[in-house]
Design a protein around this motif. Structure first.
Motif, PDB file in Angstrom:
ATOM      1  N   ALA A  37      14.011 -52.807 -82.765  1.00 32.78           N
ATOM      2  CA  ALA A  37      12.669 -52.760 -83.357  1.00 32.78           C
ATOM      3  C   ALA A  37      12.289 -51.347 -83.761  1.00 32.78           C
ATOM      4  O   ALA A  37      11.689 -51.126 -84.826  1.00 32.78           O
ATOM      5  N   TYR A  38      12.641 -50.363 -82.940  1.00 33.80           N
ATOM      6  CA  TYR A  38      12.299 -48.974 -83.262  1.00 33.80           C
ATOM      7  C   TYR A  38      13.015 -48.502 -84.527  1.00 33.80           C
ATOM      8  O   TYR A  38      12.433 -47.767 -85.338  1.00 33.80           O
ATOM      9  N   ILE A  39      14.261 -48.929 -84.705  1.00 37.72           N
ATOM     10  CA  ILE A  39      14.956 -48.593 -85.944  1.00 37.72           C
ATOM     11  C   ILE A  39      14.271 -49.278 -87.125  1.00 37.72           C
ATOM     12  O   ILE A  39      14.162 -48.715 -88.221  1.00 37.72           O
ATOM     13  N   GLY A  40      13.768 -50.477 -86.894  1.00 39.46           N
ATOM     14  CA  GLY A  40      13.011 -51.178 -87.937  1.00 39.46           C
ATOM     15  C   GLY A  40      11.767 -50.431 -88.359  1.00 39.46           C
ATOM     16  O   GLY A  40      11.363 -50.473 -89.529  1.00 39.46           O
ATOM     17  N   ILE A  41      11.141 -49.720 -87.418  1.00 38.51           N
ATOM     18  CA  ILE A  41       9.966 -48.920 -87.764  1.00 38.51           C
ATOM     19  C   ILE A  41      10.325 -47.899 -88.831  1.00 38.51           C
ATOM     20  O   ILE A  41       9.570 -47.686 -89.796  1.00 38.51           O
ATOM     21  N   GLY A  42      11.479 -47.275 -88.681  1.00 33.79           N
ATOM     22  CA  GLY A  42      11.907 -46.304 -89.680  1.00 33.79           C
ATOM     23  C   GLY A  42      12.127 -46.926 -91.039  1.00 33.79           C
ATOM     24  O   GLY A  42      11.779 -46.333 -92.074  1.00 33.79           O
ATOM     25  N   GLU A  43      12.715 -48.123 -91.067  1.00 32.02           N
ATOM     26  CA  GLU A  43      12.948 -48.805 -92.343  1.00 32.02           C
ATOM     27  C   GLU A  43      11.628 -49.164 -93.025  1.00 32.02           C
ATOM     28  O   GLU A  43      11.477 -49.003 -94.242  1.00 32.02           O
ATOM     29  N   VAL A  44      10.677 -49.660 -92.258  1.00 34.69           N
ATOM     30  CA  VAL A  44       9.384 -50.040 -92.848  1.00 34.69           C
ATOM     31  C   VAL A  44       8.646 -48.805 -93.363  1.00 34.69           C
ATOM     32  O   VAL A  44       8.074 -48.822 -94.463  1.00 34.69           O
ATOM     33  N   LEU A  45       8.657 -47.742 -92.593  1.00 33.13           N
ATOM     34  CA  LEU A  45       8.026 -46.501 -93.054  1.00 33.13           C
ATOM     35  C   LEU A  45       8.662 -46.023 -94.349  1.00 33.13           C
ATOM     36  O   LEU A  45       7.960 -45.610 -95.289  1.00 33.13           O
ATOM     37  N   VAL A  71      12.207 -40.664 -87.845  1.00 32.62           N
ATOM     38  CA  VAL A  71      11.211 -41.051 -86.842  1.00 32.62           C
ATOM     39  C   VAL A  71      11.752 -42.180 -85.972  1.00 32.62           C
ATOM     40  O   VAL A  71      11.421 -42.276 -84.778  1.00 32.62           O
ATOM     41  N   ALA A  72      12.643 -43.016 -86.537  1.00 38.27           N
ATOM     42  CA  ALA A  72      13.179 -44.149 -85.791  1.00 38.27           C
ATOM     43  C   ALA A  72      14.012 -43.692 -84.592  1.00 38.27           C
ATOM     44  O   ALA A  72      13.786 -44.134 -83.456  1.00 38.27           O
ATOM     45  N   LEU A  73      14.977 -42.814 -84.830  1.00 37.22           N
ATOM     46  CA  LEU A  73      15.821 -42.346 -83.730  1.00 37.22           C
ATOM     47  C   LEU A  73      15.033 -41.473 -82.763  1.00 37.22           C
ATOM     48  O   LEU A  73      15.311 -41.463 -81.563  1.00 37.22           O
ATOM     49  N   THR A  74      14.034 -40.757 -83.264  1.00 36.18           N
ATOM     50  CA  THR A  74      13.182 -39.959 -82.391  1.00 36.18           C
ATOM     51  C   THR A  74      12.463 -40.852 -81.383  1.00 36.18           C
ATOM     52  O   THR A  74      12.384 -40.530 -80.187  1.00 36.18           O
ATOM     53  N   VAL A 187      16.785 -30.907 -83.780  1.00 32.44           N
ATOM     54  CA  VAL A 187      18.223 -31.154 -83.881  1.00 32.44           C
ATOM     55  C   VAL A 187      18.532 -32.633 -84.059  1.00 32.44           C
ATOM     56  O   VAL A 187      19.604 -33.001 -84.547  1.00 32.44           O
ATOM     57  N   LEU A 188      17.603 -33.490 -83.678  1.00 29.52           N
ATOM     58  CA  LEU A 188      17.787 -34.935 -83.900  1.00 29.52           C
ATOM     59  C   LEU A 188      17.485 -35.298 -85.342  1.00 29.52           C
ATOM     60  O   LEU A 188      18.147 -36.153 -85.941  1.00 29.52           O
ATOM     61  N   TRP A 189      16.494 -34.632 -85.902  1.00 31.24           N
ATOM     62  CA  TRP A 189      16.014 -34.953 -87.245  1.00 31.24           C
ATOM     63  C   TRP A 189      17.055 -34.625 -88.321  1.00 31.24           C
ATOM     64  O   TRP A 189      17.284 -35.420 -89.239  1.00 31.24           O
TER      65      TRP A 189
END
Length: 262
Positions: A37-45, A71-74, A187-189
């Motif tokens: 779901a969190y990865i989905g947040i990045g796709e929707v954004l 933002v998803a992986l963060t 470093v994640l971004w």
């Protein structure tokens, strides 16, 4: 920033903790669903924020996609969730260092991959019901993205997936080495920005994207299945062989002179 050897020990410890959590598969699966779901947040954004620029054929559109998706992986890393692509690296390092076994590795990979898929679809269904992607630019961008992925042959999908998870796992590896929240975010971004802007393939991101497209009627389950057929093995090679194996080989201390590694 901690040393590579220290990070190897810490990552092997993370693998041990994940292996322990497998004793409660229901909880593990729910954590994996959250990651999907969190990865989905990045796709929707990405679809909502960048689609107007894509519709105007803005030259910086791809860079904007890369700028917003991390933002998803963060969220995954700071909130805590079982993401398949990072588990590839973590569990393989645990096995290579002798802290966990092959059974733990396979169990983590299978349960996190399945949970990510369920979570991506559950989140996609809620997004679809909300109507936030009903604007013409967002729907057009969604259709364009899945058509573009479908036009790639199997070899292209595989190697783009290899390169993608090399970058994702490098981001997770650096996240663990960094000290301080700002440094960890930075470093994640960066690696995630690169993989999205260039167009590499992340199997869980594709789960989220194709779930939205399936619900919108612009893709089918066969399209998702074909994508996963090539991107899952590619992500394993990228995060496993190119990151986990290389850092274990180059960074592990001499067992004869440094027993503290155990």
């Amino acid at each position: 920033m901690i040393s590579v050897a220290e990070n190897l020990r810490e990552t092997a410890g993370q693998a041990e903790h994940k292996a322990h959590d497998l004793a409660r598969p229901g909880r593990y699966a729910v954590s994996a669903m959250l990651a999907g779901a969190y990865i989905g947040i990045g796709e929707v954004l990405l679809l909502v924020a960048v689609s107007p620029f894509v519709a105007e054929h803005a030259a910086a559109a791809r860079l904007l996609e890369g700028a917003v998706f991390p933002v998803a992986l963060t969220i995954v890393m700071f909130a805590g969730a079982q993401l398949f692509t990072s588990n590839v690296m973590v569990m393989l390092l645990g096995a290579l260092s002798g802290r966990t076994g092959v059974k733990d590795l396979v169990g983590s990979w299978v349960l996190s991959l399945g949970g990510n898929l369920v979570g991506a679809f559950a989140f996609g269904a809620m997004v679809h019901a909300s109507g936030v992607l009903s604007a013409p630019p967002a729907r057009a961008m969604l259709a364009e993205l899945v058509v573009g992925k479908g036009a790639l042959d199997g070899g292209q999908l595989f190697w783009r997936a290899v390169l993608c998870n090399m970058l994702v796992c490098l981001g997770v590896w650096m996240f663990s080495r960094a000290r301080g929240d700002a440094a960890k975010i930075f470093v994640l971004w960066l690696p995630v920005l690169v993989f999205v802007a260039v167009g590499f393939e992340h199997c869980v991101a594709n789960m989220a994207l194709f779930s939205l497209a399936i619900l919108d009627g612009t893709a089918g389950f066969g399209d998702l299945g074909r994508s996963l057929l090539f991107t899952v093995p590619g992500n394993i090679v990228g995060g496993g062989a190119l990151v986990a194996c290389t850092y274990w080989f180059t960074g592990r201390p001499d067992r004869a002179s440094d027993s503290s590694y155990e």
